[in-house]
Write a protein that holds these residues in place. Sequence first.
Motif, PDB file in Angstrom:
ATOM      1  N   PHE A 279      10.464 -86.395   5.198  1.00  0.00           N
ATOM      2  CA  PHE A 279      10.762 -85.365   6.206  1.00  0.00           C
ATOM      3  C   PHE A 279      11.155 -84.040   5.555  1.00  0.00           C
ATOM      4  CE2 PHE A 279      11.684 -88.861   9.361  1.00  0.00           C
ATOM      5  CZ  PHE A 279      10.685 -88.500  10.230  1.00  0.00           C
TER       6      PHE A 279
ATOM      7  N   HIS B 187      25.127 -90.639   9.778  1.00  0.00           N
ATOM      8  CA  HIS B 187      23.779 -90.530  10.336  1.00  0.00           C
ATOM      9  C   HIS B 187      22.931 -89.502   9.588  1.00  0.00           C
ATOM     10  CE1 HIS B 187      24.992 -93.148  13.514  1.00  0.00           C
ATOM     11  NE2 HIS B 187      25.926 -92.325  13.920  1.00  0.00           N
ATOM     12  N   ASN B 188      22.834 -89.667   8.279  1.00  0.00           N
ATOM     13  CA  ASN B 188      21.971 -88.781   7.510  1.00  0.00           C
ATOM     14  C   ASN B 188      20.580 -89.366   7.301  1.00  0.00           C
ATOM     15  OD1 ASN B 188      23.482 -86.355   6.752  1.00  0.00           O
ATOM     16  ND2 ASN B 188      24.918 -87.833   5.880  1.00  0.00           N
ATOM     17  N   LEU B 189      20.411 -90.657   7.650  1.00  0.00           N
ATOM     18  CA  LEU B 189      19.106 -91.295   7.497  1.00  0.00           C
ATOM     19  C   LEU B 189      18.719 -91.949   8.808  1.00  0.00           C
ATOM     20  CD1 LEU B 189      19.653 -93.113   4.066  1.00  0.00           C
ATOM     21  CD2 LEU B 189      18.627 -90.869   4.459  1.00  0.00           C
ATOM     22  N   PHE B 190      17.411 -92.012   9.080  1.00  0.00           N
ATOM     23  CA  PHE B 190      16.927 -92.777  10.225  1.00  0.00           C
ATOM     24  C   PHE B 190      16.852 -94.239   9.811  1.00  0.00           C
ATOM     25  CE2 PHE B 190      15.031 -88.560  11.018  1.00  0.00           C
ATOM     26  CZ  PHE B 190      15.605 -88.316  12.247  1.00  0.00           C
ATOM     27  N   PRO B 191      17.621 -95.107  10.473  1.00  0.00           N
ATOM     28  CA  PRO B 191      17.690 -96.491   9.989  1.00  0.00           C
ATOM     29  C   PRO B 191      16.388 -97.270  10.188  1.00  0.00           C
ATOM     30  CG  PRO B 191      18.955 -96.230  12.002  1.00  0.00           C
ATOM     31  CD  PRO B 191      18.523 -94.862  11.599  1.00  0.00           C
ATOM     32  N   HIS B 192      15.502 -96.786  11.064  1.00  0.00           N
ATOM     33  CA  HIS B 192      14.290 -97.556  11.344  1.00  0.00           C
ATOM     34  C   HIS B 192      13.119 -97.135  10.457  1.00  0.00           C
ATOM     35  CE1 HIS B 192      14.188 -93.896  13.752  1.00  0.00           C
ATOM     36  NE2 HIS B 192      12.876 -93.968  13.677  1.00  0.00           N
ATOM     37  N   LEU B 193      13.332 -96.157   9.567  1.00  0.00           N
ATOM     38  CA  LEU B 193      12.245 -95.693   8.715  1.00  0.00           C
ATOM     39  C   LEU B 193      12.556 -96.001   7.249  1.00  0.00           C
ATOM     40  CD1 LEU B 193      11.550 -92.225  10.382  1.00  0.00           C
ATOM     41  CD2 LEU B 193      10.252 -94.334  10.648  1.00  0.00           C
TER      42      LEU B 193
ATOM     43  N   ARG C 259      13.217 -95.563  18.190  1.00  0.00           N
ATOM     44  CA  ARG C 259      14.620 -95.827  18.465  1.00  0.00           C
ATOM     45  C   ARG C 259      14.823 -96.398  19.866  1.00  0.00           C
ATOM     46  NH1 ARG C 259      17.216 -96.901  14.536  1.00  0.00           N
ATOM     47  NH2 ARG C 259      19.137 -96.831  15.685  1.00  0.00           N
TER      48      ARG C 259
ATOM     49  N   ILE D  75      12.277 -81.590  13.021  1.00  0.00           N
ATOM     50  CA  ILE D  75      11.381 -82.577  13.623  1.00  0.00           C
ATOM     51  C   ILE D  75      11.370 -82.308  15.127  1.00  0.00           C
ATOM     52  CG2 ILE D  75      10.842 -85.020  13.830  1.00  0.00           C
ATOM     53  CD1 ILE D  75      12.726 -85.524  11.507  1.00  0.00           C
TER      54      ILE D  75
ATOM     55  N   ALA E 170      11.688-104.747  15.677  1.00  0.00           N
ATOM     56  CA  ALA E 170      12.311-103.478  16.074  1.00  0.00           C
ATOM     57  C   ALA E 170      13.241-102.963  14.981  1.00  0.00           C
ATOM     58  CB  ALA E 170      13.077-103.644  17.381  1.00  0.00           C
ATOM     59  N   GLY E 171      13.591-103.838  14.031  1.00  0.00           N
ATOM     60  CA  GLY E 171      14.447-103.381  12.930  1.00  0.00           C
ATOM     61  C   GLY E 171      15.851-103.046  13.398  1.00  0.00           C
ATOM     62  N   PRO E 172      16.618-102.397  12.542  1.00  0.00           N
ATOM     63  CA  PRO E 172      18.016-102.126  12.863  1.00  0.00           C
ATOM     64  C   PRO E 172      18.163-101.007  13.882  1.00  0.00           C
ATOM     65  CG  PRO E 172      17.475-101.178  10.744  1.00  0.00           C
ATOM     66  CD  PRO E 172      16.244-101.882  11.203  1.00  0.00           C
TER      67      PRO E 172
ATOM     68  N   ASP F 230      23.647 -89.330  17.846  1.00  0.00           N
ATOM     69  CA  ASP F 230      23.651 -89.739  16.440  1.00  0.00           C
ATOM     70  C   ASP F 230      22.597 -89.007  15.610  1.00  0.00           C
ATOM     71  OD1 ASP F 230      25.627 -91.453  17.126  1.00  0.00           O
ATOM     72  OD2 ASP F 230      24.374 -93.250  17.193  1.00  0.00           O
ATOM     73  N   TYR F 231      21.440 -88.795  16.177  1.00  0.00           N
ATOM     74  CA  TYR F 231      20.337 -88.282  15.367  1.00  0.00           C
ATOM     75  C   TYR F 231      19.804 -86.934  15.829  1.00  0.00           C
ATOM     76  CZ  TYR F 231      20.669 -92.934  13.533  1.00  0.00           C
ATOM     77  OH  TYR F 231      21.172 -94.061  12.962  1.00  0.00           O
TER      78      TYR F 231
ATOM     79  N   MET G 133      14.293-100.371   3.298  1.00  0.00           N
ATOM     80  CA  MET G 133      14.904 -99.790   4.490  1.00  0.00           C
ATOM     81  C   MET G 133      16.332 -99.360   4.125  1.00  0.00           C
ATOM     82  SD  MET G 133      12.502-100.013   6.617  1.00  0.00           S
ATOM     83  CE  MET G 133      12.990 -99.821   8.319  1.00  0.00           C
TER      84      MET G 133
ATOM     85  N   ARG H  95      16.113 -85.939  -0.349  1.00  0.00           N
ATOM     86  CA  ARG H  95      15.472 -85.146   0.703  1.00  0.00           C
ATOM     87  C   ARG H  95      15.886 -83.674   0.608  1.00  0.00           C
ATOM     88  NH1 ARG H  95      16.880 -87.528   5.981  1.00  0.00           N
ATOM     89  NH2 ARG H  95      18.764 -86.306   5.665  1.00  0.00           N
TER      90      ARG H  95
ATOM     91  N   LEU I 273      15.993 -81.092  10.243  1.00  0.00           N
ATOM     92  CA  LEU I 273      14.733 -81.290   9.522  1.00  0.00           C
ATOM     93  C   LEU I 273      13.560 -80.711  10.286  1.00  0.00           C
ATOM     94  CD1 LEU I 273      15.476 -84.931   8.388  1.00  0.00           C
ATOM     95  CD2 LEU I 273      15.493 -82.888   6.976  1.00  0.00           C
TER      96      LEU I 273
ATOM     97  N   LEU J 155      20.446 -84.397  12.979  1.00  0.00           N
ATOM     98  CA  LEU J 155      19.598 -84.706  11.820  1.00  0.00           C
ATOM     99  C   LEU J 155      18.166 -84.257  12.100  1.00  0.00           C
ATOM    100  CD1 LEU J 155      19.111 -85.999   9.084  1.00  0.00           C
ATOM    101  CD2 LEU J 155      18.915 -88.211  10.207  1.00  0.00           C
TER     102      LEU J 155
ATOM    103  N   ARG K 168       9.876 -92.456   3.805  1.00  0.00           N
ATOM    104  CA  ARG K 168       9.643 -91.620   4.989  1.00  0.00           C
ATOM    105  C   ARG K 168      10.836 -90.728   5.267  1.00  0.00           C
ATOM    106  NH1 ARG K 168       6.308 -95.871   8.734  1.00  0.00           N
ATOM    107  NH2 ARG K 168       4.263 -95.260   7.948  1.00  0.00           N
TER     108      ARG K 168
END
Lengths: 230, 499
Positions: free
Chosen positions: A93, A79-85, B421, B408, B497-499, B398-399, A125, A141, B406, B402, A89
Motif C-alpha cells: 500500500f 491498527h497500523n496493519l490490516f489483519p486480513h492482508l 473486513r 486507499i 475469513a481470517g482474523p 479502527d481502520y 499474516m 511501508r 495510505l 489507516l 500487501r
Amino acid sequence: MLDLDELTITQGDFALEATLTVPQGGRVAVLGPSGGGKSTLLLGIGGYIATQGGMTWDGEDLSPLAPGARPISTLFQAHNLFPHLTVARNVGFGLRPDLRLGADGWARVAQVLGQVGLEGMGDRMPASLSGGQQSRVALARVLLRAQPLLLLDEPFAALGPALKVEMLDLVAQLADQNGLTVLMVTHDRADAERFAKDTILVAGGRAHPPMPTQALLANPPAELAAYLGT
Amino acid sequence: MLCLTLGTLAAVLMRAERGAGFGPGDWQALRFTLWQALWSAALSIACAIPVARALARRQFRGRGVLITLLGAPFILPTLVAVLGLVAVFGRNGPLNAALAGLGLPEVSIYGPWGVVLAHVFFNMPLAVRLLLQGWLAIPAERFRLAASLGFGPRQMIRHIEWPMLRATAPGAALVIFAICLTSFAVALALGGGPRATTVELAIYQAFRFDVDLGKAAQLASVQFALAGAAALLALRLSQQVTFGAGLDGTVARWDASGRGHRALDAFWLILAAGFLLLPLGAVVLRGLPGLTELPPVVWWSLWRSLWVALLSTALVLTLSLPLAVMATGKRGAWVEVLSTLAIAASPLVIGTGLYLMVFPFIWPGDVALIITALVNAALALPFALRSLLPQARSLAEDYGRLSASLQITGWPLWRWVILPRLRRPLGFAAGLTAALSMGDLGVIALFADPDRATLPLQMYRLMGAYRIEAASAAALLLLSASLALFWAFDMGGRANAGP
C-alpha cells in the motif's frame, strides 16, 4: 521544513494552539501531560481533524490536502496493519493504494522488508508475527511511501522496554539514511532523551516551539515538572 | 427504499379517500389485531422469563445448541411452523389424544388462541434471547456482593433480577407486540372468520375476494399507522436486538443450588426445547414419506422461490452495504430513519400500493415474482443493516485513519478493506435475507395466479386442499431449502475469513 503559524486544532471542545517550525531532517519529541494534546497535534498535522491557520511543508500549504495526499507517513497507536492482508500487501500500500504493483513493485516490497529485517516474510499474516515484527512491517511501508515527514503517535507503546529501544534505534537509523523529519509523541522522558535532539512541549492548550531536549529536561517549566515528578 | 415505503403509501392513501366507510367487520379486525398482539407479547414474555433465568444460571451440555435453536424461528418459514403446530396441537395431535384419554374436551388450534399460540412459538425464543442478554449484562460483582450478604433467591429477585426485568422486559414486549401487529401468514392459516382476522388478513380478503381496492387501501392506511406507531415506540424503548453474539457466558450464582431450583430450571428448559422441537420434528416425520411423490408443480414452485430468494439477497446486499458504510459517516442518522421506515412497512401495504401503481399499465400477475423479491428485500433490509452496522462502525473506527493515511479510496478501498473486513456479517445478512425471502408468504398471495406460485404459496394451497401428506412434504422441502440457503451464505462468509 514544517511551519505551523497560529494553527488551531479543534477536537470536540478541546482546542490546541501551535506556532512553531521543525527543520528538515529534525528529530523532535512531543512531550507533555496526558490529555494535554500530544496526539491532537499529530492528528491535526496528519489531516485527520479540522485545523485553522497556517500549516506548510517546504512552503506548500497542507490544509487543503487529504491525509493520504500530504507528504506524511503516520504510525498510529494501534491498527497500523490490516489483519486480513499479508505482510507484503500491507507494505505494498505504500507504493500504490490499489496494489497494482507489477513484478518491479513486489520486488521493491521484498527489498524494504529485507531492510527492516523481515526477509522472506511477505506471505505471512500479521497475526503470525510478534509485536516487534509487526512494527517493522509498518516501518517498511513508511520507507516505501517515501514521504519526507514521519509522525509517530506512540506506536511502540505496547512493546516491552528493550524492544521499544530497539525500534527507536531502527527508526533513528532509517530516518538518517532517508533524510526523514520525525515527530514522535511520547510520555517517557527516556525516549525523548534517547531519540530526539529537540522536544516540543505540549501543555495548557499550547504546543511550544522545539527546545533542546537536554536543556528542557534539566530545567523543566512547572507544568512539565509536575508531570515528570521532578 | 423510500419509493417502496412512502411511494406505495401515497398510492394507498390516494385510493383510500374514495373508499367506503369503515364497517363493523373492519373494527373487529382492528380489535383482534390489537388483542392478539397483546396476548402474544404478554405470554411470550411470561414464558421467556423462567427459561432465560434457567439459561443464565445453569451451565450444561447442549446449552450452546439450545441457544442456537432459539435463533432458528427467525429464519423458519411461517407456514412450516404452523403445519408443525397443527400436527402437535391439532385435532389428531398428541395433545388432544392425551386430553381425550383423560376424558377432557378437545381443544382446537384454529381460531384466536391458535393465532396466539403460533405467535408465542415464534416470539418466545426472541424474548428469551433479549432477556438473557439482560441477565448476562448484570455485572458479576453484583452477584458476588449479593452472595457475600447472604441473599437468598427471594432477595435476589427483589434487589437484582426484578430491577433488570423492569428495564428490559417492556422493550422486549413492545418489539414482539409490533411484530405481531403485522401478522399475516399465521392469521391466514390458523385464523380467519369474524373472530380471528387481523388487519393484514382483512387487506388480503378485501383485495382477493371482494376485489374492493378502495377498502383494501383504507385498511392498508390503518395498518401503516398502527405498525408505524408501534415500531417507533419499540425502537425508542428497546435495546438493539442482536443475533447471538455474547450469549455464551453464565453468571456464577450461589443462591439457587438447591434441588428444587435445579428441578424448576430443568423443567422450564425441557418445556421450551420441546415446544420448539416437537412441531419441527413432526414436520420432518410427516414430510419424509411424501417427498418422493411430490407433484412436479411443487418442484417448479421451489425453483421460483429459489430465484426470488436470490434476487432479494442480491438487492439487499447492493443496498445495505453502501448504506452501512454511509451510516458511519456524517449522514449516519439518515440510515437509521430509513431502516425504521422499513420496519413500519407491512408487506401487504407495500403490495397493495404496488398493485395500485402498476395495475393501470401491466397485469400485476405478470410481475408477481419480481415484486415479491423487491418487497422481501425491503423487509429484510433493516435486519441486514442491523447485522452490518456494528462491524461497519468498528471498521471505520479502527481502520478509517489507516486507510486515509495510505490514500486507499474508491474501488481499492472496497476491494482490499471493506469487503474482506465485512465478510462475516455480509454472509450472515445474505443468509438471513435468503431464508426470510424463501419462506415468506405475504405479498405473493396478493398477486400470484396458480401457475406462478412460490413454494410457500404452493404449500398453502396443498394445505387448503387437505392434501396433508403432500403439504408436509412441501413443508419439509421448504424448511430444508431455507436452512440450506442460510447455511450456505453464512458459511461462505466465515470460510477463510481470517482474523
